[in-house]
Design an enzyme around this catalytic site. Sequence first.
Site, short mmCIF file in Angstrom:
data_model
loop_
_atom_site.label_atom_id
_atom_site.label_comp_id
_atom_site.label_asym_id
_atom_site.label_seq_id
_atom_site.Cartn_x
_atom_site.Cartn_y
_atom_site.Cartn_z
N LYS A 121 51.94 -7.57 25.38
CA LYS A 121 52.89 -6.58 24.84
C LYS A 121 52.29 -6.03 23.56
O LYS A 121 51.48 -6.70 22.92
CB LYS A 121 54.23 -7.26 24.56
N ASP A 161 57.41 1.39 26.87
CA ASP A 161 58.59 0.57 26.57
C ASP A 161 59.44 1.46 25.66
O ASP A 161 59.28 2.70 25.69
CB ASP A 161 58.18 -0.75 25.89
P1 NDP Z 1 63.78 4.16 25.78
O1 NDP Z 1 63.09 4.35 24.50
O2 NDP Z 1 63.58 5.13 26.88
O3 NDP Z 1 65.37 4.05 25.53
C1 NDP Z 1 65.90 3.06 24.70
C2 NDP Z 1 67.40 3.28 24.59
O4 NDP Z 1 67.98 2.18 23.90
C3 NDP Z 1 67.75 4.50 23.77
O5 NDP Z 1 68.96 5.00 24.21
C4 NDP Z 1 67.86 3.93 22.36
O6 NDP Z 1 68.67 4.68 21.50
C5 NDP Z 1 68.50 2.60 22.64
N1 NDP Z 1 68.09 1.64 21.60
C6 NDP Z 1 66.82 1.23 21.33
N2 NDP Z 1 66.81 0.37 20.30
C7 NDP Z 1 68.09 0.25 19.92
C8 NDP Z 1 68.73 -0.51 18.92
N3 NDP Z 1 68.05 -1.31 18.08
N4 NDP Z 1 70.08 -0.41 18.84
C9 NDP Z 1 70.79 0.39 19.68
N5 NDP Z 1 70.23 1.13 20.66
C10 NDP Z 1 68.91 1.05 20.77
O7 NDP Z 1 63.41 2.67 26.25
P2 NDP Z 1 63.51 2.03 27.70
O8 NDP Z 1 64.67 2.56 28.43
O9 NDP Z 1 62.16 2.08 28.30
O10 NDP Z 1 63.76 0.49 27.30
C11 NDP Z 1 65.08 -0.07 27.18
C12 NDP Z 1 64.98 -1.58 27.33
O11 NDP Z 1 64.44 -1.89 28.62
C13 NDP Z 1 64.09 -2.31 26.32
O12 NDP Z 1 64.64 -3.58 26.05
C14 NDP Z 1 62.78 -2.47 27.09
O13 NDP Z 1 62.02 -3.55 26.59
C15 NDP Z 1 63.33 -2.76 28.47
N6 NDP Z 1 62.37 -2.55 29.56
C16 NDP Z 1 61.82 -1.32 29.78
C17 NDP Z 1 60.94 -1.14 30.83
C18 NDP Z 1 60.38 0.20 31.18
O14 NDP Z 1 59.76 0.29 32.25
N7 NDP Z 1 60.57 1.23 30.38
C19 NDP Z 1 60.51 -2.28 31.68
C20 NDP Z 1 61.23 -3.50 31.42
C21 NDP Z 1 62.10 -3.61 30.38
P3 NDP Z 1 67.99 5.67 20.41
O15 NDP Z 1 67.55 6.86 21.19
O16 NDP Z 1 69.05 5.97 19.43
O17 NDP Z 1 66.85 4.89 19.81
#
Ligand code: NDP
Length: 448
Positions: A121, A161
């Site tokens: 990671k 991510d």
């Molecule tokens: P994105 O950046 O596309 O979206 C993240 C979302 O979560 C946004 O809506 C963001 O809001 C919100 N968010 C992030 N950090 C915070 C926080 N500290 N508090 C509140 N809201 C938060 O990321 P992904 O959708 O790719 O990832 C989401 C989760 O899924 C993570 O935990 C990631 O590790 C996990 N994941 C992702 C994978 C992938 O293929 N993308 C694979 C496996 C797991 P804002 O826009 O305001 O920041």
Amino acid sequence: MDIYERIKNRDPNETEFHQAVFEVVESIKPVLEMHPEFRSANILERIVEPERVIMFRVPWMDDGGDIHVNRGFRIEMNSAIGPYKGGLRFHPSVNLGILKFLAFEQVFKNALTTLPMGGGKGGADFDPKGKSNEEVQRFCQSFMLELARHIGPNTDVPAGDIGVGAREIGYLFGMYKKISNEFTGVLTGKGLNWGGSLIRPEATGYGSVYFAAEMLNARGETLEGRRCLISGSGNVAQYTMEKLIELGGIPVTFSDSNGYIYDEKGVDREKLDFLMELKNIRRGRVREYAEKYSEAVYTPVDPDLKYNPLWDHAAHCAFPSATQNEINGIDAGNLVKNGILVVSEGANMPTTPEGMNIFFDSGILYGPAKAANAGGVSVSGLEMSQNSMRLGWPAEEVDSRLKMIMKNIHKTCLDTAEYYGTPFNYVNGANIAGFVKVAQAMLDQGLV
Ligand code: NDP
């Protein structure tokens, strides 16, 4: 002193990493009883220590000519069963402890997929939000200028991510190609016309829904007509909603870090298209959804609240898809009180240990991230295969492979949990099955 105490004493600030290790150590106690060879080879002590940690300076210039410095990381955690594989996160909260927890989880998740991928990671404490495209491009180029010397298609293959989507992968890949003078599959999540795989953007969200459907099916239930709470509004949340709509589920919430939307009537295809355009093209905030659809209610984050009101609505299914520790004990209690049947974790480690205990005690179906969100890295693995063969599979083929992988992961977790005397405990099932595979490979390969 046990291994958990030792890592806490050694790196006292890495609280998320301690949390992730504690969960695995608790699950695998019976395995260590059955396999004295794992104990005598000190597998546990070796598996919690990254094979390599790379930390580097990332200097970049903003549009006004000012210079900024961020910190870049890559954790190469374990390569026992394949090249390091795992995403890059760009978010101001990124630090060594968070990335070590994510890399540690990734090792077991990747083992569950059955594809040959080790765990890693990386990322930076850089916030792409509010930056121009040019600033993001300059940052990605500077980041890759250093990272390039540590990765490669047979060594370490990063992906996206939080904060790293198609745009960032494009800029990172462009720089890698220029430095290495090679067009190879060194990153996954690439654009479709330059080596990407169909269904990769959709894979984590779709996979999390497939996993929920499998869990429900194990108790004779389906997703049809079920009201679903989703957090986040990024990649995982969007495609979770898309698949739910397709399968007859009704998404009623989603969020960003400023607040959340509750849409009593449910998100349908047209509303989801609006949200995708808002988030992916205009890079706007979820608040605007309630300005467009009067039936939706926007609630801003209240920093004084000890719980998240998003999780306090009557619903059958919950898909946490934002970030770590977003469901605490109070939230888990609210979900159970309101009649939740199933929780499928799209985000990594979204539930605190207190929350997990409440889910266990209540007997609901609880799919932990390592299993439930493994669809993303699985299709990344399929992207690597397609790149090696210089072929591109049609969407139906990738989707049906994804569905099959999620079905198999579910069965492995269910069977393993049953075998170790904790039926329907998917946490134990995932931790044990992932651990045994990696531990066995480490034993086979000697002390390296
Ligand atoms: P994105 O950046 O596309 O979206 C993240 C979302 O979560 C946004 O809506 C963001 O809001 C919100 N968010 C992030 N950090 C915070 C926080 N500290 N508090 C509140 N809201 C938060 O990321 P992904 O959708 O790719 O990832 C989401 C989760 O899924 C993570 O935990 C990631 O590790 C996990 N994941 C992702 C994978 C992938 O293929 N993308 C694979 C496996 C797991 P804002 O826009 O305001 O920041």
